[in-house]
Design an enzyme around this catalytic site. Structure first.
Site, mmCIF file in Angstrom:
data_model
loop_
_atom_site.group_PDB
_atom_site.id
_atom_site.type_symbol
_atom_site.label_atom_id
_atom_site.label_comp_id
_atom_site.label_asym_id
_atom_site.label_seq_id
_atom_site.Cartn_x
_atom_site.Cartn_y
_atom_site.Cartn_z
ATOM 1 N N ASP A 308 0.849 -1.181 0.000
ATOM 2 C CA ASP A 308 0.000 0.000 0.000
ATOM 3 C C ASP A 308 0.892 1.240 0.000
ATOM 4 O O ASP A 308 2.120 1.146 0.115
ATOM 5 C CB ASP A 308 -0.940 -0.020 1.215
ATOM 6 C CG ASP A 308 -2.243 0.727 0.956
ATOM 7 O OD1 ASP A 308 -2.240 1.678 0.142
ATOM 8 O OD2 ASP A 308 -3.261 0.366 1.565
ATOM 9 N N GLU A 513 -10.415 6.529 4.744
ATOM 10 C CA GLU A 513 -9.387 5.907 5.578
ATOM 11 C C GLU A 513 -9.442 6.402 7.026
ATOM 12 O O GLU A 513 -10.514 6.517 7.621
ATOM 13 C CB GLU A 513 -8.017 6.082 4.917
ATOM 14 C CG GLU A 513 -7.997 5.456 3.524
ATOM 15 C CD GLU A 513 -6.614 5.336 2.918
ATOM 16 O OE1 GLU A 513 -5.668 5.018 3.643
ATOM 17 O OE2 GLU A 513 -6.493 5.534 1.688
#
Length: 670
Positions: A308, A513
């Site tokens: 990521d 997020e």
């Protein structure tokens, strides 16, 4: 003598031509050769610098043709909201991607780069793209074929911008709505998530019958490489805290969080992204047992594993405390491509040094590069490295917007319909004396799209091209029916106006997020006041625009109807289609709707299961009725109680299913 000299000269010339012909034939450039042959040939020609370059993914803001050429960069990405220009056209996107690609092709071996983007609900970074409902809404549809068709449309709109790779789908099984990424999850139930992995078949193409399990498959120029994420357990973190620790035994891991990966691999997914989170205290970006031991060795995944954004940096606490160690731990765990994304020279230098010191083996590097090349060969990048404008007309295409509108209709979940058992409130009549529309989310396209829409965190207002819920209502009602909009009408406004009924649209503001982590899960102020002021004065239907269940129980007695619209995207017309009865409600809750946040986490199957609305709950109405019908109320407590009992029975089945699932996974590995 002269003839002899000429003959010798001709012979030498023929030999020279033969040598040149042999030299020009390069196996890895021959599409007729098997992919493994091409990989072996190319890998054998590569230097260490070229190999590590392939493992490096950088952000477009630090990329250039010269950087691609000098460092042999294998991949570029657009981070959330990273665009070549505001409201960039397909031509601007294609020209940018091709400029970078030409730099990659000018290297000694001419290995094309692969460009990736977060096309999570349509090509959502791009102005004028069709933005589909977020995954939580698609989970409410229970329609894998719809997911597949959305995948097909998304692939075309991504290709419209010259990009061949998307970091989607997210196949997390969200077990706590306090998590800021819960809207990226299709459901709290792994079975629904597994079904919805059919979106991969839309993105990449239908996998051939004889395809070897675990080998990536991308059908052609109108398809894109997909990415199943985030491996593994990202949806199960403690208290729903993003990037936190998932505490789970083998039973829970294999029975809840792992199954969607098995389905994704069977469907030929090209790449898998590793999770920021930890599993029982071990950072997933450094988890060799699961990344290499399970994903690659046992599930036989043959595509490439990508980190990521700054993922390896976060192996240490605090992040970036020991970058060299992070590179070592991440690559040795089995990460093949590192989303650096900015300081790529540091990554390249550290990786090179670690290989030269034999801390990272050359065999590990070769495995990583082989997997990256396999995806590039499979998707035809070597044959068609440069993009063109042949798909430009696919961006925001009418048919795609109609598909998104269908998805919105099917995603809506009717939670309440009428305050008495003998009368339902929906569908609403199109002809009325006067209709009030209120609420912060009725006329805000950005709010209804949510996070990961144009910008990483989303936005407010007219962020792109689309239809707000308010505009959809206005276009649906009769020509002689006035629609009055007041975002937050006060008591005086309500006293001095006479309305037939009201539609109140409220919910959450966009987020993504960690910034979406929320322990309160309340409606955005002044939403509660809007509900109280409006619904205490006139009969009302409340539409909730949110990425997850929110606190609604205190206001439930005030309203006649309650609809969960999730994050519908650009096509708000789908909401009006169902409110006014052109289509019926078919959506079912993909997640448990709690009474109070104090109950969380709470999922179907839990011993303390006591929801406001249980998993799978969703009412239906007779859509043929032009207005307020006299059919039985579908919002009474008896029906909810029956649904709770059915959910408890389902929980017993799920407990049994977890055991079966683990058995099936183990059997599949043999």
């Amino acid at each position: 003598m002269a003839c002899s000299s000429i003959s010798r000269g001709c012979l030498l010339l023929l030999l020279c031509f033969a040598w040149v012909g042999d030299a020009e034939y390069i196996k890895y450039k021959d599409p007729k050769q098997p992919v493994n042959t091409r990989i072996k040939d190319l890998l054998g020609r590569m230097t260490l610098a070229e190999k590590i370059g392939q493992m490096t993914q950088i952000e477009r803001s630090v990329a250039s043709a010269d950087v691609m050429r000098k460092y042999f960069i294998g991949s570029i990405l657009s981070g959330g909201g990273s665009v070549p220009a505001p409201q960039a056209t397909p031509a601007i996107w294609v020209n940018m991607v091709n400029e970078f690609q030409k730099g990659a092709l000018s290297t000694r071996l001419g290995i094309p780069m692969i460009y990736g983007i977060d096309a999570l609900h349509g090509n959502n970074n791009v102005y004028n793209a069709t933005i589909f409902p977020h995954n939580v809404g698609l989970g409410a549809t229970r329609d894998p074929d719809l997911a597949r068709r959305i995948g097909e449309a998304t692939a075309l709109e991504v290709r419209a911008t010259g990009i061949p790779y998307t970091f989607a789908p997210c196949i997390a099984v969200c077990r706590d709505p306090r998590w800021g990424r819960c809207y990226e999850s299709y459901s709290e139930d792994h079975k629904i998530v597994q079904q919805m992995t059919d979106i991969i078949l839309g993105l990449q193409g239908e996998i051939p019958v004889n395809q070897t399990k675990g080998v990536p498959y991308v059908a052609g120029k109108d398809k894109v490489a997909a990415c199943a994420k985030h491996f593994v357990g990202d949806g199960g973190t403690h208290n729903g805290i993003n990037e936190n620790n998932t505490i789970v035994d083998e039973h829970g891991l294999l029975g809840i969080h792992m199954p969607p990966y098995y389905d994704s691999i069977i469907k030929g997914v090209a790449t898998v992204m590793v999770s920021y989170s930890s599993l029982n205290g071990a950072k997933m970006h450094a988890n060799h047992d699961l990344v290499t031991g399970y994903l690659k060795s046992k599930l036989h995944f043959r595509g490439f594993v990508i980190s990521d954004w700054l993922g390896i940096d976060r192996i240490t606490t605090p992040p970036d405390a020991n970058y060299t160690y992070s590179v070592q731990a991440g690559i040795n765990a089995g990460i093949d491509m590192v989303m650096v994304p900015f300081n790529f020279t540091r990554f390249i230098d550290d990786a090179t040094s670690l290989v030269n010191k034999r801390i990272i083996s050359m065999s590990r590097i070769d495995d990583a590069v082989s997997r990256i090349l396999r995806v590039k060969f499979t998707m035809g990048l070597f044959e068609n490295p440069l993009a063109d404008l042949s798909f430009a007309d696919q961006l925001g295409k009418k048919e795609h917007r109609e598909l998104a509108r269908e998805a919105v209709r099917k995603s809506l979940v009717l939670l309440k319909n009428g305050n008495t058992p003998d009368q339902q409130f929906l569908p609403l009549p199109k002809k009325a004396k006067r209709i009030l529309v209120a609420g912060s989310h009725a006329s805000n396209l950005g709010y209804q799209c949510g996070g990961w829409s144009i910008e990483w965190m989303g936005g407010s207002g007219d962020i792109t091209v689309g239809t707000t819920i308010l505009d959809a209502i206005k276009s649906t009602v009769g020509e002689s029916t006035p629609v009055v909009y007041s975002e937050n009408p006060d008591d005086s406004f309500m006293k001095n106006n006479d309305f037939s009924f009201a539609i109140v649209v409220v919910g959450e503001t966009p987020y993504a997020e960690t910034l979406g982590d929320n322990t309160d899960l309340t409606i955005l102020d002044p939403g509660p006041d809007t509900i109280r002021n409006v619904c205490s004065r006139v009969k009302c239907a409340v539409v909730i625009v949110s990425g997850r269940p929110v606190v609604i129980e205190p206001y439930l007695p005030l309203m006649e109807a309650l609809v969960a619209a999730w994050l519908p995207g650009t096509e708000g017309q789908g909401v009006a289609d169902v409110l006014f009865g052109d289509y019926g409600f078919t959506g079912k809750l993909p997640r448990t709707w709690f009474k109070s946040v104090d109950q969380l986490p709470m999922n179907v199957g839990d011993p303390h299961y006591d929801p406001l609305f249980p998993f799978q709950f969703g009412l239906a109405v007779n859509s043929s009725q032009p207005g307020f019908s006299s059919a039985k109320s579908h919002g009474d407590k008896k029906e909810i109680a029956v649904c709770v009992v059915l959910s408890l029975l389902l929980s017993m089945m799920l407990t049994f299913d977890l055991g079966i699932g683990i058995f099936q996974h183990r059997a599949a590995l043999l």
